[in-house]
Design an enzyme around this catalytic site. Structure first.
Site, PDB file in Angstrom:
ATOM      1  CG  ASP A   1      -9.374  -2.068  -3.160  1.00 40.56           C
ATOM      2  OD1 ASP A   1      -8.598  -1.639  -2.307  1.00 40.56           O
ATOM      3  OD2 ASP A   1     -10.312  -2.847  -2.901  1.00 40.56           O
TER       4      ASP A   1
ATOM      5  CE1 TYR B   1     -13.215  -6.242   3.076  1.00 31.26           C
ATOM      6  CE2 TYR B   1     -11.715  -7.859   2.125  1.00 31.26           C
ATOM      7  CZ  TYR B   1     -11.957  -6.811   2.991  1.00 31.26           C
ATOM      8  OH  TYR B   1     -10.933  -6.321   3.770  1.00 31.26           O
TER       9      TYR B   1
ATOM     10  NE  ARG C   1      -6.721   5.645   3.376  1.00 33.70           N
ATOM     11  CZ  ARG C   1      -7.495   4.832   4.095  1.00 33.70           C
ATOM     12  NH1 ARG C   1      -8.587   5.284   4.669  1.00 33.70           N
ATOM     13  NH2 ARG C   1      -7.162   3.566   4.245  1.00 33.70           N
TER      14      ARG C   1
ATOM     15  NE  ARG D   1      -3.960  -0.566   0.933  1.00 33.49           N
ATOM     16  CZ  ARG D   1      -5.128  -0.810   1.537  1.00 33.49           C
ATOM     17  NH1 ARG D   1      -5.389  -1.983   2.028  1.00 33.49           N
ATOM     18  NH2 ARG D   1      -6.038   0.113   1.630  1.00 33.49           N
TER      19      ARG D   1
ATOM     20  NE  ARG E   1      -9.676   8.884  -1.032  1.00 33.46           N
ATOM     21  CZ  ARG E   1     -10.669   9.407  -0.352  1.00 33.46           C
ATOM     22  NH1 ARG E   1     -10.758  10.728  -0.181  1.00 33.46           N
ATOM     23  NH2 ARG E   1     -11.602   8.630   0.166  1.00 33.46           N
TER      24      ARG E   1
HETATM   25  O1  1CP Z   1       0.208   1.218  -3.357  1.00 33.64           O
HETATM   26  C1  1CP Z   1      -0.625   0.354  -3.131  1.00 33.64           C
HETATM   27  O2  1CP Z   1      -0.336  -0.791  -2.709  1.00 33.64           O
HETATM   28  C2  1CP Z   1      -2.058   0.726  -3.319  1.00 33.64           C
HETATM   29  C3  1CP Z   1      -2.891  -0.250  -4.047  1.00 33.64           C
HETATM   30  C4  1CP Z   1      -3.835  -1.041  -3.127  1.00 33.64           C
HETATM   31  C5  1CP Z   1      -3.727  -2.393  -2.754  1.00 33.64           C
HETATM   32  C6  1CP Z   1      -2.601  -3.363  -3.065  1.00 33.64           C
HETATM   33  C7  1CP Z   1      -5.017  -0.534  -2.545  1.00 33.64           C
HETATM   34  C8  1CP Z   1      -5.520   0.856  -2.663  1.00 33.64           C
HETATM   35  N1  1CP Z   1      -5.661  -1.574  -1.908  1.00 33.64           N
HETATM   36  C9  1CP Z   1      -4.899  -2.711  -2.010  1.00 33.64           C
HETATM   37  C10 1CP Z   1      -5.193  -4.045  -1.509  1.00 33.64           C
HETATM   38  C11 1CP Z   1      -6.334  -4.270  -0.584  1.00 33.64           C
HETATM   39  N2  1CP Z   1      -7.575  -3.640  -0.560  1.00 33.64           N
HETATM   40  C12 1CP Z   1      -6.369  -5.293   0.395  1.00 33.64           C
HETATM   41  C13 1CP Z   1      -5.258  -6.306   0.601  1.00 33.64           C
HETATM   42  C14 1CP Z   1      -4.103  -5.720   1.338  1.00 33.64           C
HETATM   43  C15 1CP Z   1      -4.326  -5.414   2.810  1.00 33.64           C
HETATM   44  O3  1CP Z   1      -4.764  -6.318   3.527  1.00 33.64           O
HETATM   45  O4  1CP Z   1      -4.037  -4.292   3.180  1.00 33.64           O
HETATM   46  C16 1CP Z   1      -7.607  -5.231   1.052  1.00 33.64           C
HETATM   47  C17 1CP Z   1      -8.089  -6.117   2.180  1.00 33.64           C
HETATM   48  C18 1CP Z   1      -8.370  -4.180   0.439  1.00 33.64           C
HETATM   49  C19 1CP Z   1      -9.763  -3.793   0.740  1.00 33.64           C
HETATM   50  C20 1CP Z   1      -9.820  -2.356   1.067  1.00 33.64           C
HETATM   51  N3  1CP Z   1      -9.850  -1.366   0.123  1.00 33.64           N
HETATM   52  C21 1CP Z   1      -9.776  -1.759   2.328  1.00 33.64           C
HETATM   53  C22 1CP Z   1      -9.688  -2.483   3.671  1.00 33.64           C
HETATM   54  C23 1CP Z   1     -11.058  -2.761   4.178  1.00 33.64           C
HETATM   55  C24 1CP Z   1     -11.047  -3.535   5.500  1.00 33.64           C
HETATM   56  O5  1CP Z   1     -11.613  -4.617   5.550  1.00 33.64           O
HETATM   57  O6  1CP Z   1     -10.450  -3.015   6.458  1.00 33.64           O
HETATM   58  C25 1CP Z   1      -9.785  -0.361   2.135  1.00 33.64           C
HETATM   59  C26 1CP Z   1      -9.769   0.712   3.175  1.00 33.64           C
HETATM   60  C27 1CP Z   1      -9.828  -0.139   0.733  1.00 33.64           C
HETATM   61  C28 1CP Z   1      -9.783   1.170   0.011  1.00 33.64           C
HETATM   62  C29 1CP Z   1      -8.429   1.511  -0.488  1.00 33.64           C
HETATM   63  N4  1CP Z   1      -7.713   0.731  -1.389  1.00 33.64           N
HETATM   64  C30 1CP Z   1      -6.526   1.339  -1.699  1.00 33.64           C
HETATM   65  C31 1CP Z   1      -6.484   2.586  -0.983  1.00 33.64           C
HETATM   66  C32 1CP Z   1      -5.365   3.592  -1.052  1.00 33.64           C
HETATM   67  C33 1CP Z   1      -7.669   2.673  -0.232  1.00 33.64           C
HETATM   68  C34 1CP Z   1      -8.088   3.828   0.660  1.00 33.64           C
HETATM   69  C35 1CP Z   1      -9.185   4.548  -0.022  1.00 33.64           C
HETATM   70  C36 1CP Z   1      -9.123   6.024   0.126  1.00 33.64           C
HETATM   71  O7  1CP Z   1      -8.303   6.708  -0.513  1.00 33.64           O
HETATM   72  O8  1CP Z   1      -9.994   6.544   0.842  1.00 33.64           O
END
Ligand code: 1CP
Length: 357
Positions: free
Chosen positions: A83, A160, A37, A33, A46
């Site tokens: 994502d 999910y 943020r 990630r 964003r």
């Molecule tokens: O640089 C990078 O790695 C960003 C790309 C990326 C990746 C690899 C994002 C962007 N998400 C992910 C993977 C991801 N998404 C996972 C697997 C990795 C991990 O466990 O951290 C999971 C479970 C998600 C699902 C997801 N999407 C969540 C978590 C939800 C939960 O159950 O807690 C969230 C908050 C998101 C949104 C998201 N995805 C990515 C970002 C930067 C964000 C935040 C959104 C925002 O800007 O508000």
């Protein structure tokens, strides 16, 4: 037509060498990630996009944010900005983000008829924006570092899809596992075929490494992990086009041997795993990735550097270590702490190799 650079055309192939367990001059580092943020420039892009989903669905903006961490830090890989939930979204479940909350689905999978209708999306159609982002990011990188593509694991996506959001206990998923395991297997089978097609399309579009994020496999017992998570990741890995692969099961420390034998090139470790023990158990078979606690990036630089050295000491200098966090970076991470981390990993891992550690 895309003209693909060969891996040898990369200006920095340290990650690919470490994945192949070849010697490297220093330990390659990237952060799960790494675009996100904690970076003010990410938040600005964003805001410009209007929402996370609009950002992720715009190949130009996704490329911009994927490159942001590389402009700040000498990282050894880029990761596609997307994502894991794009796949269930492409299946028609209706992904959305409630403001200030996590991801949600409008139509979680709860009834047999909807599960029977579930179909494998065609990545070239429903996920075309992701493939465009892969192509555009790869072009923008111009061979600086390799590009990592990714997907959620079949089981983590199912979590999910069934629950409809994140969860502390995955109650609906476990209810289905107990009452109707056949339905869960049906979802997992569709997911495994979808993930295979999706990752192969990413590889064709230019991803040079692929990673499976199995964030929730670790919520299962040992027998269920094998049956409902690992078996389907094995199925995906067996059908991938040639490219190195990384499997990360958060809280999967008990199952390292079977994960290492799944067909992946590298196993991701969370911070609860002792790297020395992981090296003993599986270090001869696959590369290892990890495993600094992401919370360290909220502490003073001196502690960041000390904890980074501890991780490097614990993995040792044998080939096949990729430095990373033990889970995704948090929005509270200090950008300066990330700079200190990347600098320390580079400098200290070089020093260890020349025997002045
Ligand atoms: O640089 C990078 O790695 C960003 C790309 C990326 C990746 C690899 C994002 C962007 N998400 C992910 C993977 C991801 N998404 C996972 C697997 C990795 C991990 O466990 O951290 C999971 C479970 C998600 C699902 C997801 N999407 C969540 C978590 C939800 C939960 O159950 O807690 C969230 C908050 C998101 C949104 C998201 N995805 C990515 C970002 C930067 C964000 C935040 C959104 C925002 O800007 O508000």
């Amino acid at each position: 037509m895309e003209t693909h650079l060969q891996p040898t055309d990369l200006k920095n192939d340290t990650l690919l060498r470490a994945l192949a367990r070849e010697p490297t001059a220093y330990t390659p580092v990237w952060l799960m990630r790494q675009a996100g943020r904690y970076l003010p420039e990410y938040n600005a892009t964003r805001a410009r996009a209007g929402s996370f989903l609009k950002l992720a669905k715009s190949p130009a903006l996704a490329t911009e944010v994927a490159l942001q961490p590389l402009e700040r830090y000498p990282l050894d890989a880029a990761i596609l900005f997307s994502d894991i939930l794009t796949v269930p979204d492409a299946m028609g479940l209706g992904l959305y983000f409630a403001e200030g909350e996590g991801p949600r689905f409008e139509r979680p999978l709860r009834d047999e008829a909807a599960i029977a209708r579930l179909a494998v999306p065609d990545p070239a159609l429903e996920l075309r924006y992701v493939l465009d982002a892969v192509r555009e990011t790869r072009r923008a990188l111009a061979g600086r570092v390799p590009l990592i593509g990714f997907s959620g694991s079949p089981y983590t996506l199912a979590c999910y899809m069934i629950e409809g959001s994140g969860s502390n206990d995955w109650r609906h998923v476990k209810q289905m596992r107990g009452a109707r395991p056949d339905l869960l297997h049906r979802i997992l089978d569709v997911n495994a075929r979808s993930v295979t097609d999706y990752l192969n399309a990413q590889i064709e579009a230019g991803a040079q490494v692929v990673m499976l994020f199995d964030t929730w496999g670790g919520s299962l017992n040992t027998a269920d992990y094998e049956e409902f998570s690992l078996a389907y990741m094995r199925q995906v890995l067996a059908a991938l086009r040639p490219a190195p692969s990384i499997v990360f099961t958060k809280d999967g420390g008990a199952w390292l041997e079977s994960i290492a034998a799944s067909g992946c090139s590298a196993v991701g470790l969370d911070w609860t795993v002792d790297p020395r023990e992981a090296r003993r158990r599986i270090g001869g078979k696959v590369a290892l990735q990890g495993n600094l606690d992401p919370a360290v990036l909220t502490t003073p630089d001196a502690n960041v550097r000390e904890q980074a050295r501890r991780v490097l000491d614990a993995f040792g200098t044998a080939p096949g270590h990729i430095f990373n966090l033990g889970h995704g970076i948090s929005p509270q991470a200090r950008p300066d702490a990330v700079a200190a981390l990347v600098d320390e990993v580079r400098a200290y891992s070089k020093k260890l190799r020349t025997g002045h550690g």
